[in-house]
Design a protein around this motif. Structure first.
Motif, short mmCIF file in Angstrom:
data_model
loop_
_atom_site.label_atom_id
_atom_site.label_comp_id
_atom_site.label_asym_id
_atom_site.label_seq_id
_atom_site.Cartn_x
_atom_site.Cartn_y
_atom_site.Cartn_z
N SER A 65 -9.85 -3.19 -7.54
CA SER A 65 -10.10 -1.78 -7.25
C SER A 65 -9.22 -0.87 -8.11
O SER A 65 -8.08 -1.20 -8.45
N TYR A 78 -3.98 -5.30 0.22
CA TYR A 78 -3.70 -3.91 -0.15
C TYR A 78 -4.36 -3.02 0.87
O TYR A 78 -5.59 -3.03 1.04
N PRO A 87 -6.05 -7.10 -10.20
CA PRO A 87 -6.58 -6.23 -9.14
C PRO A 87 -7.97 -5.72 -9.50
O PRO A 87 -8.24 -5.39 -10.66
N GLY A 96 0.82 -1.20 0.00
CA GLY A 96 0.00 0.00 0.00
C GLY A 96 0.86 1.25 0.00
O GLY A 96 2.07 1.18 0.25
N GLU A 99 -8.39 -4.86 -0.67
CA GLU A 99 -8.39 -6.18 -1.29
C GLU A 99 -7.51 -7.12 -0.48
O GLU A 99 -6.42 -6.74 -0.04
N LYS A 122 -7.92 1.90 -7.16
CA LYS A 122 -6.80 2.37 -6.36
C LYS A 122 -5.63 1.40 -6.42
O LYS A 122 -4.47 1.80 -6.55
N LEU A 123 -5.92 0.11 -6.31
CA LEU A 123 -4.86 -0.89 -6.39
C LEU A 123 -4.27 -0.94 -7.79
O LEU A 123 -3.05 -1.06 -7.95
N GLN A 124 -5.10 -0.84 -8.80
CA GLN A 124 -4.61 -0.82 -10.18
C GLN A 124 -3.63 0.34 -10.40
O GLN A 124 -2.56 0.17 -10.99
N ASP A 141 -5.17 0.75 2.30
CA ASP A 141 -5.29 2.13 1.86
C ASP A 141 -6.16 2.89 2.87
O ASP A 141 -7.28 2.46 3.17
#
Length: 249
Positions: free
Chosen positions: A238, A217, A236, A43, A225, A240-242, A219
């Protein structure tokens, strides 16, 4: 302390929250881990990763929720009663005692926590330092006289010598020169083959994918996730994760 046999999971974190002033760092976080699991947390900076490890080991007090580890249940009233030799941590930045030599740094916890006499403590320290490839000519040196990689290996030895059931690693390769990172990752890789439960905070994504059984992950204090490492990295869900992975892979 309340004793409780947790039959479902070795580690259970339930609705954990932690704030510093008005800023919430860990937000109603829950997760369960089996014994022997290798769990990596990724993260962005400031997402709460280090704080979570500090809550697990009991050096920080959380505001609400529970942490259940094996037979022990602790909340914000009894977190400091958790047995010190059951869980160990390698902190970011080594945290070695600057006025103590290498051998003194490693033997201190054996004397204080396990009440070993000096002779036994030194014998155990010698074996453990050998495992992390610290040569005997470094034993009398102070941390200021060691390289970054040597300091980190001593920090790992200081944790390992207590034979903890759970090992926590907070960015173990942070601030190391590229040529030193491999040595530390090699040690952690060998440790990951044991039956110990391990939790890593790391930006070494591909390494984490290799040794982990589960990855999350984190955040803004929440797990967005949690999945099998390969799936989490390669598919991934989400945005954000991508975006996070696109910047570091």
């Amino acid at each position: 302390m309340l004793l409780f046999k947790n039959n479902m999971s070795f580690i259970s974190i339930k609705n954990l929250s932690k704030s510093y002033g008005q800023r919430e760092i860990i937000s109603n976080l829950s997760i369960s881990l089996d014994k022997g699991e290798k769990f990596s947390i990724i993260g962005p900076s400031g997402s709460g990763k280090t704080t979570l490890l500090k809550l697990l080991i009991g050096v920080e007090k959380f505001d609400s929720g529970k942490i259940i580890i094996d037979d022990y249940v602790f909340d914000n009233n009894n977190h400091k009663k958790f047995p010190k030799n059951k869980i160990g941590m390698v902190f970011q930045g080594h945290h070695l005692f600057p006025h103590m030599s290498v051998i003194e740094n490693v033997t201190l916890s054996l004397k204080l926590v396990k009440k070993n006499n000096s002779k036994l403590a030194i014998e155990k320290a010698n074996k453990t330092l050998s495992k992390v490839k610290i040569s005997t000519d470094l034993y009398s040196k102070l941390p200021k006289d060691l390289s970054g990689g040597e300091k980190q290996r001593v920090a790992i030895a200081r944790m390992l010598v207590l034979e903890p059931e759970i090992m926590l690693f907070d960015e173990p390769t942070a601030s190391l020169d590229p040529e030193l990172i491999y040595d530390i990752l090699e040690i952690i890789d060998s440790l990951s083959k044991s039956s110990k439960t391990m939790i890593f905070v790391t930006h070494e994504i591909k390494f984490a994918e290799k040794i982990s059984t589960k990855m999350a992950y984190l955040d803004n204090g929440k797990f967005l996730e949690v999945d099998n490492p390969k799936k989490l990295i390669n598919k991934p869900e989400s945005k954000k994760l991508q975006n996070f992975l696109s910047k570091i892979l």
